[in-house]
Design a protein around this motif. Sequence first.
Motif, PDB file in Angstrom:
ATOM      1  N   PHE A  30     -14.611   6.557 -41.040  1.00 20.57           N
ATOM      2  CA  PHE A  30     -14.252   7.504 -39.981  1.00 20.57           C
ATOM      3  C   PHE A  30     -14.251   6.858 -38.604  1.00 20.57           C
ATOM      4  N   GLU A  31     -13.297   7.285 -37.790  1.00 18.56           N
ATOM      5  CA  GLU A  31     -13.341   7.003 -36.357  1.00 18.56           C
ATOM      6  C   GLU A  31     -13.352   8.371 -35.681  1.00 18.56           C
ATOM      7  N   THR A  32     -14.402   8.645 -34.924  1.00 15.28           N
ATOM      8  CA  THR A  32     -14.532   9.963 -34.298  1.00 15.28           C
ATOM      9  C   THR A  32     -14.512   9.821 -32.788  1.00 15.28           C
ATOM     10  N   ARG A 231      -4.688   4.382 -45.279  1.00 17.68           N
ATOM     11  CA  ARG A 231      -3.857   5.127 -44.335  1.00 17.68           C
ATOM     12  C   ARG A 231      -4.825   5.937 -43.480  1.00 17.68           C
ATOM     13  N   GLU A 232      -4.470   6.117 -42.225  1.00 13.75           N
ATOM     14  CA  GLU A 232      -5.387   6.760 -41.287  1.00 13.75           C
ATOM     15  C   GLU A 232      -4.865   8.148 -40.920  1.00 13.75           C
ATOM     16  N   ILE A 233      -5.605   9.179 -41.282  1.00 11.42           N
ATOM     17  CA  ILE A 233      -5.205  10.547 -40.931  1.00 11.42           C
ATOM     18  C   ILE A 233      -5.786  10.859 -39.553  1.00 11.42           C
ATOM     19  N   THR A 282       4.101   3.275 -38.717  1.00  9.32           N
ATOM     20  CA  THR A 282       3.356   2.249 -39.444  1.00  9.32           C
ATOM     21  C   THR A 282       2.308   1.765 -38.470  1.00  9.32           C
ATOM     22  N   LYS A 283       1.218   1.344 -39.030  1.00 10.73           N
ATOM     23  CA  LYS A 283       0.024   1.081 -38.251  1.00 10.73           C
ATOM     24  C   LYS A 283       0.150  -0.208 -37.438  1.00 10.73           C
ATOM     25  N   GLU A 284      -0.245  -0.124 -36.150  1.00 13.91           N
ATOM     26  CA  GLU A 284      -0.282  -1.344 -35.352  1.00 13.91           C
ATOM     27  C   GLU A 284      -1.529  -2.143 -35.710  1.00 13.91           C
TER      28      GLU A 284
HETATM   29 MG    MG Z   1      -8.078   3.359 -36.071  1.00 17.00          MG
END
Ligand code: MG
Length: 497
Positions: A30-32, A231-233, A282-284
Amino acid sequence: MSETVNTFEAQQQGRPTGPLVHGYEVIIGFETHAQLSTQSKIFSRASTAFGAEPNTQACAVDLALPGTLPVMNKGAVERAIQFGLAINSHIAPRSIFARKNYFYPDLPKGYQISQFEIPVVQGGAVEFFLGDEKKTVRLVRAHLEEDAGKSLHEDFIGQSGIDLNRAGTPLLEIVTEPDMRSSAEAVAYAKELHKIVTWIGICDGNMQEGSFRCDANVSVRKPGQPLGTRREIKNLNSFKFMQQAIDYEVRWQIEQIEDGNEIQQATVLFNPDTGETRAMRTKEDAADYRYFPDPDLPPLCISEQWIQTVRAQMAELPRNMAARFQADYGLSEYDATQLTQNKATAVYFTAALGEGANPKLLSNWIMGELSRKLNAADMTPAFSPVGPIPLANLVKRIEDGTISNNAAKQVFEALWNVEGHDVDQIIEAKGLKQMNDTGALEAIVNEVIAANAKNVAEFKAGNEKALNGLVGQIMKASKGKANPQQVNDLLRSKLAN
Ligand code: MG
Ligand code: ADP
């Protein structure tokens, strides 16, 4: 980047395998973003108040207009220190602000001030219960950064506007190791983190207003395999959506892999209306952001003395309070954790204890009957119709044998419905007192024994169950006022002769 993934992989060794979904293990990190509860912005004096007219609270510093310089908000640093202390992290004596460069309409200055290589809070862990299983999620870091503005899409005129009020709002971004193994565990982690930041008062925790928003990084793998691609939601702002989004994402990824496709690293959004996640870009990689130290801000230096001052001003932490409840009142770790699940419950319990009620019994009533009622009515203990003092009095009447547990439920019901506030009066008015007159009870017991020769004979022949029938008849004859334990004891001693 490959280096980062390897580090995470190395750190996952020795962690228990989670529950499998169609043969796959789910991995979540998680990133919060917790918005810090300062009055002014992280580098300027503009207000952080929510809900103002668009662009009335963004000042020249927030927009990085030429000639302006950011100045660190001391209150934001203190909140970061408080957080670090709350979760046993290392507080960096010297941390660095960096510019994260990207172009997006809600960031007209072209970069976000954040921390990259040396964050202010390093390591630490969040502990919580998932059911009655204890979990530990390790934190990588928590760093200070500024928020961006907001795009407003005015569909009815087909235009978009930008509101820069949020630009420069102080955030603490809290990053975990990929330690979670199910959506349920992820939600339990997020709830615990929410509890910590609101308990210590560094964040108001208002999820609708975006004060506490979570990004869930999700991947799946066959047990024993290296970590899969994640994948990041982004921006999950309710616990319910969090669970739905992760569950959907896990199913989607497994389907892709089973169909022979590879997962591409991506940033995705959850749509609550369809219940689906969809790729937004797409993710950097970090390199795309061209991070470099912000030349306008000196290193952030935090002395040991400053940390001690902050520590001295902090209220007791939930885990310390829980430990105290265990040590002082002999409660189990589980009970103590439940009672400190939020401040209102802890305050309620403490107030009731002050009345001298039995702690364990009180804890049972708070976490049982009271919680059930409060949850059903969507209320917090602070607004409970049954206050801590009446509940303590109720518990005392169970303890001293005045009422049975069943009668206590009726008294509680009456208190809840505000039929009265005085426990003794309610007991009197409803005639709920247990029979304390041993003579009268003995008479009933003798009568029931005389009238039930068959049960008595069965019991004497070794059929334990026959006793229940007798107890039931005595309870009935006493109109429920006899103490079942006393009836039991009396019966046994009489039948033994
Ligand atoms: Mg992130
Ligand atoms: P960023 O998203 O900013 O590039 P990181 O690479 O540091 O940052 O990772 C961010 C988050 O992703 C962390 O919470 C980490 O635990 C999580 N994460 C990393 N690898 C995986 C993975 N394979 N599966 C699930 N989560 C992961």
